[in-house]
Design an enzyme around this catalytic site. Structure first.
Site, PDB file in Angstrom:
ATOM      1  N   ASP A  81       0.847  -1.195   0.000  1.00  0.00           N
ATOM      2  CA  ASP A  81       0.000   0.000   0.000  1.00  0.00           C
ATOM      3  C   ASP A  81       0.887   1.251   0.000  1.00  0.00           C
ATOM      4  OD1 ASP A  81      -2.428   1.417   0.282  1.00  0.00           O
ATOM      5  OD2 ASP A  81      -2.292   1.412   2.480  1.00  0.00           O
ATOM      6  N   HIS A  82       0.607   2.193  -0.879  1.00  0.00           N
ATOM      7  CA  HIS A  82       1.346   3.465  -0.948  1.00  0.00           C
ATOM      8  C   HIS A  82       2.866   3.285  -1.012  1.00  0.00           C
ATOM      9  CE1 HIS A  82      -2.155   6.042  -0.410  1.00  0.00           C
ATOM     10  NE2 HIS A  82      -2.582   5.179   0.490  1.00  0.00           N
ATOM     11  N   GLU A 133      -1.956   5.932  -8.336  1.00  0.00           N
ATOM     12  CA  GLU A 133      -2.938   6.906  -7.830  1.00  0.00           C
ATOM     13  C   GLU A 133      -2.829   8.213  -8.606  1.00  0.00           C
ATOM     14  OE1 GLU A 133      -3.530   7.046  -3.620  1.00  0.00           O
ATOM     15  OE2 GLU A 133      -3.885   9.201  -3.618  1.00  0.00           O
ATOM     16  N   HIS A 179      -7.699   9.906   4.291  1.00  0.00           N
ATOM     17  CA  HIS A 179      -7.215   8.874   5.210  1.00  0.00           C
ATOM     18  C   HIS A 179      -7.517   9.249   6.657  1.00  0.00           C
ATOM     19  CE1 HIS A 179      -4.334   7.882   1.797  1.00  0.00           C
ATOM     20  NE2 HIS A 179      -4.931   6.728   2.051  1.00  0.00           N
ATOM     21  N   GLY A 180      -7.710   8.254   7.496  1.00  0.00           N
ATOM     22  CA  GLY A 180      -7.844   8.495   8.934  1.00  0.00           C
ATOM     23  C   GLY A 180      -9.261   8.824   9.348  1.00  0.00           C
ATOM     24  N   GLY A 208      -9.100   5.573   1.841  1.00  0.00           N
ATOM     25  CA  GLY A 208      -9.709   6.380   2.900  1.00  0.00           C
ATOM     26  C   GLY A 208     -11.179   6.071   3.111  1.00  0.00           C
ATOM     27  N   ASN A 229     -10.148   0.431   0.334  1.00  0.00           N
ATOM     28  CA  ASN A 229      -9.104   0.352   1.361  1.00  0.00           C
ATOM     29  C   ASN A 229      -9.637   0.745   2.732  1.00  0.00           C
ATOM     30  OD1 ASN A 229      -7.461  -0.122  -0.823  1.00  0.00           O
ATOM     31  ND2 ASN A 229      -5.989   1.481  -0.331  1.00  0.00           N
ATOM     32  N   ASP A 231      -8.326   0.877   6.777  1.00  0.00           N
ATOM     33  CA  ASP A 231      -7.317   0.728   7.821  1.00  0.00           C
ATOM     34  C   ASP A 231      -7.886   1.214   9.160  1.00  0.00           C
ATOM     35  OD1 ASP A 231      -5.059   0.422   9.314  1.00  0.00           O
ATOM     36  OD2 ASP A 231      -3.806   1.821   8.221  1.00  0.00           O
TER      37      ASP A 231
HETATM   38  P1  13P Z   1      -8.494   4.597   6.129  1.00  0.00           P
HETATM   39  O1  13P Z   1      -7.488   4.506   7.217  1.00  0.00           O
HETATM   40  O2  13P Z   1      -9.168   5.928   6.083  1.00  0.00           O
HETATM   41  O3  13P Z   1      -9.433   3.459   6.137  1.00  0.00           O
HETATM   42  O4  13P Z   1      -7.687   4.524   4.728  1.00  0.00           O
HETATM   43  C1  13P Z   1      -7.013   3.360   4.408  1.00  0.00           C
HETATM   44  C2  13P Z   1      -6.259   3.506   3.142  1.00  0.00           C
HETATM   45  O5  13P Z   1      -6.632   4.223   2.227  1.00  0.00           O
HETATM   46  C3  13P Z   1      -5.031   2.717   3.004  1.00  0.00           C
HETATM   47  O6  13P Z   1      -4.387   2.968   1.804  1.00  0.00           O
HETATM   48  O1  G3H Z   2      -3.032   4.997   3.822  1.00  0.00           O
HETATM   49  C1  G3H Z   2      -2.329   4.742   4.792  1.00  0.00           C
HETATM   50  C2  G3H Z   2      -2.626   3.560   5.607  1.00  0.00           C
HETATM   51  O2  G3H Z   2      -3.668   3.809   6.507  1.00  0.00           O
HETATM   52  C3  G3H Z   2      -1.389   3.049   6.255  1.00  0.00           C
HETATM   53  O3  G3H Z   2      -1.007   3.855   7.321  1.00  0.00           O
HETATM   54  O4  G3H Z   2       1.397   4.311   6.914  1.00  0.00           O
HETATM   55  O5  G3H Z   2       0.407   4.459   9.230  1.00  0.00           O
HETATM   56  O6  G3H Z   2       0.741   2.233   8.116  1.00  0.00           O
HETATM   57  P1  G3H Z   2       0.485   3.702   7.937  1.00  0.00           P
HETATM   58 ZN    ZN Z   3      -4.532   4.941   1.096  1.00  0.00          ZN
END
Ligand code: 13P
Ligand code: G3H
Ligand code: ZN
Length: 283
Positions: A81-82, A133, A179-180, A208, A229, A231
């Site tokens: 991821d990223h 992206e 995100h978050g 996000g 996604n 998280d």
């Molecule tokens: P969230 O933490 O907002 O669910 O986003 C996750 C994400 O986009 C990971 O790439």
């Molecule tokens: O998009 C980011 C993900 O939520 C991952 O977060 O870099 O803190 O592991 P992190």
């Molecule tokens: Zn992301």
């Protein structure tokens, strides 16, 4: 079984549903996600950020996830991821990841195309899928203007050029998520999603997605999002589970008794997401 991201997402694109991609940092989260996917008979994407790799170690994550995938009764992809650096992405390919994201979204269009193209060339030569992206995940303020949206959100014409020139397997777009944890209520630009879906053939990814209403997620899936996604919502489920044991049973000091309820909590959240995304029964 371990499969590529492309295999999972092509089927989702053809079938009109979305597959959950859940961030994993440790064994507890991994077990919760795999158990949820198996109970829902759903394909699933296990994704690790560069931060997760730094925290757990690339060898630990690679070994754990590939073991879990080999034992799983559903298709599982291991996705970076990223990814931001060439070195991390190559290390993941060498260590058995079946899908990688190159996040060049901070570059202007041509720079983003250039870095993405370079990764596509090497990843495809190794049989690994690539997500990229276009657009930036910000601008969830309530009163974002049309001009601001146009500068931050994914431009449909640029998306066409980007996909054609890079050869990516899936594209993450910016339509109003962040995100978050959200401070306000995210408003998604569904018109933009509809236009982009009509113009590109590769599966569309939504980052996000934690904290976005069920109604908006369902609409996004209906309009063509194929990878979602998550998280933050799983992080919160983990922490709530741990807190409940520590607060209600302060005498407990066995990590298994502290993490057990957290795994159960995370599993339930992941199952709910899988049902919402429409991928239950597709594995
Ligand atoms: P969230 O933490 O907002 O669910 O986003 C996750 C994400 O986009 C990971 O790439
Ligand atoms: O998009 C980011 C993900 O939520 C991952 O977060 O870099 O803190 O592991 P992190
Ligand atoms: Zn992301």
């Amino acid at each position: 079984m371990l499969v590529t991201g492309k295999e999972i997402l092509q089927k989702a694109n053809e079938g009109g549903y979305a597959v959950g991609a859940f961030n994993v940092n440790n064994m507890e989260i991994l077990k919760a996600v795999i158990a949820a996917a198996e109970e829902e008979k759903a394909p699933v994407i296990i994704q690790t950020s560069e931060g997760a790799i730094k925290y757990a170690g690339i060898d630990y994550l690679s070994t754990m996830v590939r073991l879990a995938a080999s034992k799983a009764s559903v298709p599982v992809a291991l996705h970076l991821d990223h990814g931001t650096t060439y070195n991390t992405i190559i290390s993941c390919i060498v260590n058995g990841w079946t899908s990688v994201m190159i996040d060049g979204s901070h570059h202007p269009l041509d720079g983003n195309i250039a870095v993405t193209k370079e990764i596509v060339k090497v990843a495809h030569a190794c049989g690994v899928s690539v997500e990229a992206e276009l657009g930036r995940l910000s601008g969830v303020e309530d009163n974002i203007s049309v001009e601001e949206k146009d500068s931050i959100y994914t431009n449909p014409a640029e998306a066409v050029k980007f996909v054609e020139e890079t050869g990516v397997d899936s594209l993450a777009i910016a339509i109003g998520t962040a995100h978050g944890k959200y401070k306000g209520v995210p408003k998604l630009d569904f018109d933009r999603l509809t236009i982009i879906k009509g113009l590109i053939n590769v599966p569309i990814v939504l980052h996000g997605a934690s904290g976005v209403s069920e109604e908006s997620i369902q609409k996004a899936v209906k309009l063509g999002v194929n990878k979602i996604n998550i998280d933050t919502d799983v992080r919160v489920a983990f922490t709530d589970g741990v807190k409940s044991v520590i607060e209600n049973q302060p005498e407990v000091f066995d990590p298994r008794k502290i993490c057990g309820p957290a795994i159960e909590n995370m599993k339930n959240v992941v199952k709910t997401k899988i049902q919402l995304f429409g991928s239950a029964g597709k594995g």
